[in-house]
Design a protein around this motif. Structure first.
Motif, PDB file in Angstrom:
ATOM      1  N   GLY A  89       0.814  -1.214   0.000  1.00 22.33           N
ATOM      2  CA  GLY A  89       0.000   0.000   0.000  1.00 22.33           C
ATOM      3  C   GLY A  89       0.847   1.264   0.000  1.00 22.33           C
ATOM      4  O   GLY A  89       0.500   2.264  -0.633  1.00 22.33           O
ATOM      5  N   ILE A  90       1.976   1.222   0.698  1.00 27.49           N
ATOM      6  CA  ILE A  90       2.885   2.373   0.738  1.00 27.49           C
ATOM      7  C   ILE A  90       3.592   2.537  -0.595  1.00 27.49           C
ATOM      8  O   ILE A  90       3.636   3.629  -1.168  1.00 27.49           O
ATOM      9  N   ALA A  91       4.152   1.433  -1.094  1.00 29.34           N
ATOM     10  CA  ALA A  91       5.003   1.482  -2.278  1.00 29.34           C
ATOM     11  C   ALA A  91       4.226   1.453  -3.588  1.00 29.34           C
ATOM     12  O   ALA A  91       4.745   1.883  -4.617  1.00 29.34           O
ATOM     13  N   GLY A  92       3.015   0.921  -3.552  1.00 33.68           N
ATOM     14  CA  GLY A  92       2.251   0.791  -4.789  1.00 33.68           C
ATOM     15  C   GLY A  92       2.681  -0.402  -5.620  1.00 33.68           C
ATOM     16  O   GLY A  92       2.281  -0.545  -6.774  1.00 33.68           O
ATOM     17  N   ARG A  93       3.523  -1.247  -5.054  1.00 36.86           N
ATOM     18  CA  ARG A  93       3.979  -2.464  -5.732  1.00 36.86           C
ATOM     19  C   ARG A  93       4.483  -3.445  -4.678  1.00 36.86           C
ATOM     20  O   ARG A  93       4.638  -3.091  -3.523  1.00 36.86           O
ATOM     21  N   LYS A  94       4.770  -4.666  -5.107  1.00 36.85           N
ATOM     22  CA  LYS A  94       5.125  -5.725  -4.170  1.00 36.85           C
ATOM     23  C   LYS A  94       6.615  -5.788  -3.837  1.00 36.85           C
ATOM     24  O   LYS A  94       7.017  -6.578  -3.011  1.00 36.85           O
ATOM     25  N   ASN A  95       7.444  -4.995  -4.483  1.00 44.52           N
ATOM     26  CA  ASN A  95       8.889  -5.057  -4.268  1.00 44.52           C
ATOM     27  C   ASN A  95       9.277  -4.689  -2.840  1.00 44.52           C
ATOM     28  O   ASN A  95       8.659  -3.818  -2.234  1.00 44.52           O
ATOM     29  N   ILE A  96      10.303  -5.371  -2.327  1.00 42.99           N
ATOM     30  CA  ILE A  96      10.878  -5.053  -1.023  1.00 42.99           C
ATOM     31  C   ILE A  96      12.382  -4.973  -1.184  1.00 42.99           C
ATOM     32  O   ILE A  96      12.916  -5.534  -2.138  1.00 42.99           O
ATOM     33  N   PRO A  97      13.080  -4.284  -0.310  1.00 44.67           N
ATOM     34  CA  PRO A  97      12.561  -3.634   0.884  1.00 44.67           C
ATOM     35  C   PRO A  97      11.847  -2.317   0.579  1.00 44.67           C
ATOM     36  O   PRO A  97      12.108  -1.670  -0.434  1.00 44.67           O
ATOM     37  N   VAL A  98      10.973  -1.957   1.500  1.00 48.87           N
ATOM     38  CA  VAL A  98      10.357  -0.634   1.511  1.00 48.87           C
ATOM     39  C   VAL A  98      10.876   0.029   2.787  1.00 48.87           C
ATOM     40  O   VAL A  98      10.674  -0.482   3.886  1.00 48.87           O
TER      41      VAL A  98
ATOM     42  N   GLU B  57       8.256  10.109   3.671  1.00 45.71           N
ATOM     43  CA  GLU B  57       8.896   9.713   2.420  1.00 45.71           C
ATOM     44  C   GLU B  57       9.306   8.250   2.520  1.00 45.71           C
ATOM     45  O   GLU B  57       9.524   7.721   3.617  1.00 45.71           O
ATOM     46  N   PHE B  58       9.419   7.590   1.367  1.00 42.69           N
ATOM     47  CA  PHE B  58       9.823   6.187   1.370  1.00 42.69           C
ATOM     48  C   PHE B  58      10.670   5.878   0.148  1.00 42.69           C
ATOM     49  O   PHE B  58      10.686   6.631  -0.827  1.00 42.69           O
ATOM     50  N   MET B  59      11.380   4.757   0.243  1.00 41.15           N
ATOM     51  CA  MET B  59      12.202   4.263  -0.855  1.00 41.15           C
ATOM     52  C   MET B  59      11.875   2.783  -1.039  1.00 41.15           C
ATOM     53  O   MET B  59      11.603   2.085  -0.064  1.00 41.15           O
ATOM     54  N   VAL B  60      11.906   2.334  -2.290  1.00 46.48           N
ATOM     55  CA  VAL B  60      11.688   0.924  -2.599  1.00 46.48           C
ATOM     56  C   VAL B  60      12.944   0.394  -3.270  1.00 46.48           C
ATOM     57  O   VAL B  60      13.428   0.987  -4.238  1.00 46.48           O
ATOM     58  N   GLU B  61      13.484  -0.675  -2.742  1.00 43.35           N
ATOM     59  CA  GLU B  61      14.711  -1.288  -3.258  1.00 43.35           C
ATOM     60  C   GLU B  61      15.825  -0.258  -3.478  1.00 43.35           C
ATOM     61  O   GLU B  61      16.402  -0.179  -4.555  1.00 43.35           O
ATOM     62  N   PRO B  62      16.134   0.538  -2.468  1.00 46.01           N
ATOM     63  CA  PRO B  62      17.146   1.573  -2.679  1.00 46.01           C
ATOM     64  C   PRO B  62      18.547   0.988  -2.832  1.00 46.01           C
ATOM     65  O   PRO B  62      18.867  -0.053  -2.256  1.00 46.01           O
ATOM     66  N   THR B  63      19.364   1.671  -3.618  1.00 47.83           N
ATOM     67  CA  THR B  63      20.779   1.317  -3.662  1.00 47.83           C
ATOM     68  C   THR B  63      21.397   1.774  -2.344  1.00 47.83           C
ATOM     69  O   THR B  63      20.821   2.620  -1.639  1.00 47.83           O
ATOM     70  N   ASP B  64      22.561   1.250  -2.021  1.00 45.38           N
ATOM     71  CA  ASP B  64      23.237   1.691  -0.803  1.00 45.38           C
ATOM     72  C   ASP B  64      23.515   3.187  -0.858  1.00 45.38           C
ATOM     73  O   ASP B  64      23.350   3.898   0.126  1.00 45.38           O
ATOM     74  N   ALA B  65      23.935   3.674  -2.026  1.00 47.17           N
ATOM     75  CA  ALA B  65      24.251   5.103  -2.171  1.00 47.17           C
ATOM     76  C   ALA B  65      23.010   5.963  -1.954  1.00 47.17           C
ATOM     77  O   ALA B  65      23.069   6.991  -1.273  1.00 47.17           O
ATOM     78  N   ALA B  66      21.877   5.549  -2.516  1.00 45.25           N
ATOM     79  CA  ALA B  66      20.637   6.325  -2.369  1.00 45.25           C
ATOM     80  C   ALA B  66      20.152   6.306  -0.920  1.00 45.25           C
ATOM     81  O   ALA B  66      19.722   7.332  -0.392  1.00 45.25           O
ATOM     82  N   LEU B  67      20.240   5.149  -0.274  1.00 56.86           N
ATOM     83  CA  LEU B  67      19.815   5.044   1.123  1.00 56.86           C
ATOM     84  C   LEU B  67      20.732   5.867   2.017  1.00 56.86           C
ATOM     85  O   LEU B  67      20.262   6.590   2.898  1.00 56.86           O
ATOM     86  N   HIS B  68      22.016   5.801   1.766  1.00 58.28           N
ATOM     87  CA  HIS B  68      22.986   6.588   2.545  1.00 58.28           C
ATOM     88  C   HIS B  68      22.689   8.073   2.392  1.00 58.28           C
ATOM     89  O   HIS B  68      22.677   8.824   3.380  1.00 58.28           O
ATOM     90  N   ALA B  69      22.413   8.511   1.165  1.00 57.83           N
ATOM     91  CA  ALA B  69      22.107   9.929   0.910  1.00 57.83           C
ATOM     92  C   ALA B  69      20.829  10.352   1.628  1.00 57.83           C
ATOM     93  O   ALA B  69      20.761  11.440   2.210  1.00 57.83           O
ATOM     94  N   ALA B  70      19.812   9.485   1.626  1.00 60.35           N
ATOM     95  CA  ALA B  70      18.541   9.810   2.289  1.00 60.35           C
ATOM     96  C   ALA B  70      18.736   9.906   3.801  1.00 60.35           C
ATOM     97  O   ALA B  70      18.170  10.792   4.450  1.00 60.35           O
ATOM     98  N   LEU B  71      19.541   9.019   4.358  1.00 60.04           N
ATOM     99  CA  LEU B  71      19.818   9.065   5.797  1.00 60.04           C
ATOM    100  C   LEU B  71      20.618  10.312   6.161  1.00 60.04           C
ATOM    101  O   LEU B  71      20.340  10.965   7.163  1.00 60.04           O
ATOM    102  N   THR B  72      21.581  10.638   5.320  1.00 63.76           N
ATOM    103  CA  THR B  72      22.409  11.825   5.555  1.00 63.76           C
ATOM    104  C   THR B  72      21.581  13.100   5.500  1.00 63.76           C
ATOM    105  O   THR B  72      21.686  13.967   6.365  1.00 63.76           O
ATOM    106  N   SER B  73      20.712  13.195   4.494  1.00 65.08           N
ATOM    107  CA  SER B  73      19.909  14.414   4.317  1.00 65.08           C
ATOM    108  C   SER B  73      18.939  14.636   5.473  1.00 65.08           C
ATOM    109  O   SER B  73      18.535  15.764   5.739  1.00 65.08           O
TER     110      SER B  73
END
Length: 82
Positions: free
Chosen positions: A46-55, A62-78
């Motif tokens: 329901g959050i992601a609009g698709r079945k992919n994980i991780p969410v 805000e949310f991310m679906v199947e984030p790369t390490d770089a994208a997740l690191h950037a989101a945590l940093t920001s």
């Protein structure tokens, strides 16, 4: 409540990778195992609009679906989480 909610499953390699990054960086998160509870799987979809994980859901909504390490690191940093 943790700043991050993590929807995933043990069998999922992307989930293991993202969890490893969170653990390495010392980020606290609420783990929601979608394999153990079908309601959590539906919640993640329901959050992601698709079945992919991780969410990965942040406290700001805000949310991310199947984030790369770089994208997740950037989101945590920001968000000042690391």
């Amino acid at each position: 409540m943790a700043e991050v909610t993590f929807y995933g499953a043990d069998w999922c390699s992307d989930c293991r990778r993202s969890k490893s990054l969170l653990n390495t960086l010392g980020v606290e998160y609420d783990m929601k195992d979608v394999e153990q509870d079908v309601n959590l799987a539906a919640e993640a979809e329901g959050i992601a609009g698709r079945k992919n994980i991780p969410v990965v859901v942040f406290k700001d909504g805000e949310f991310m679906v199947e984030p790369t390490d770089a994208a997740l690191h950037a989101a945590l940093t920001s968000r000042g989480l690391i």
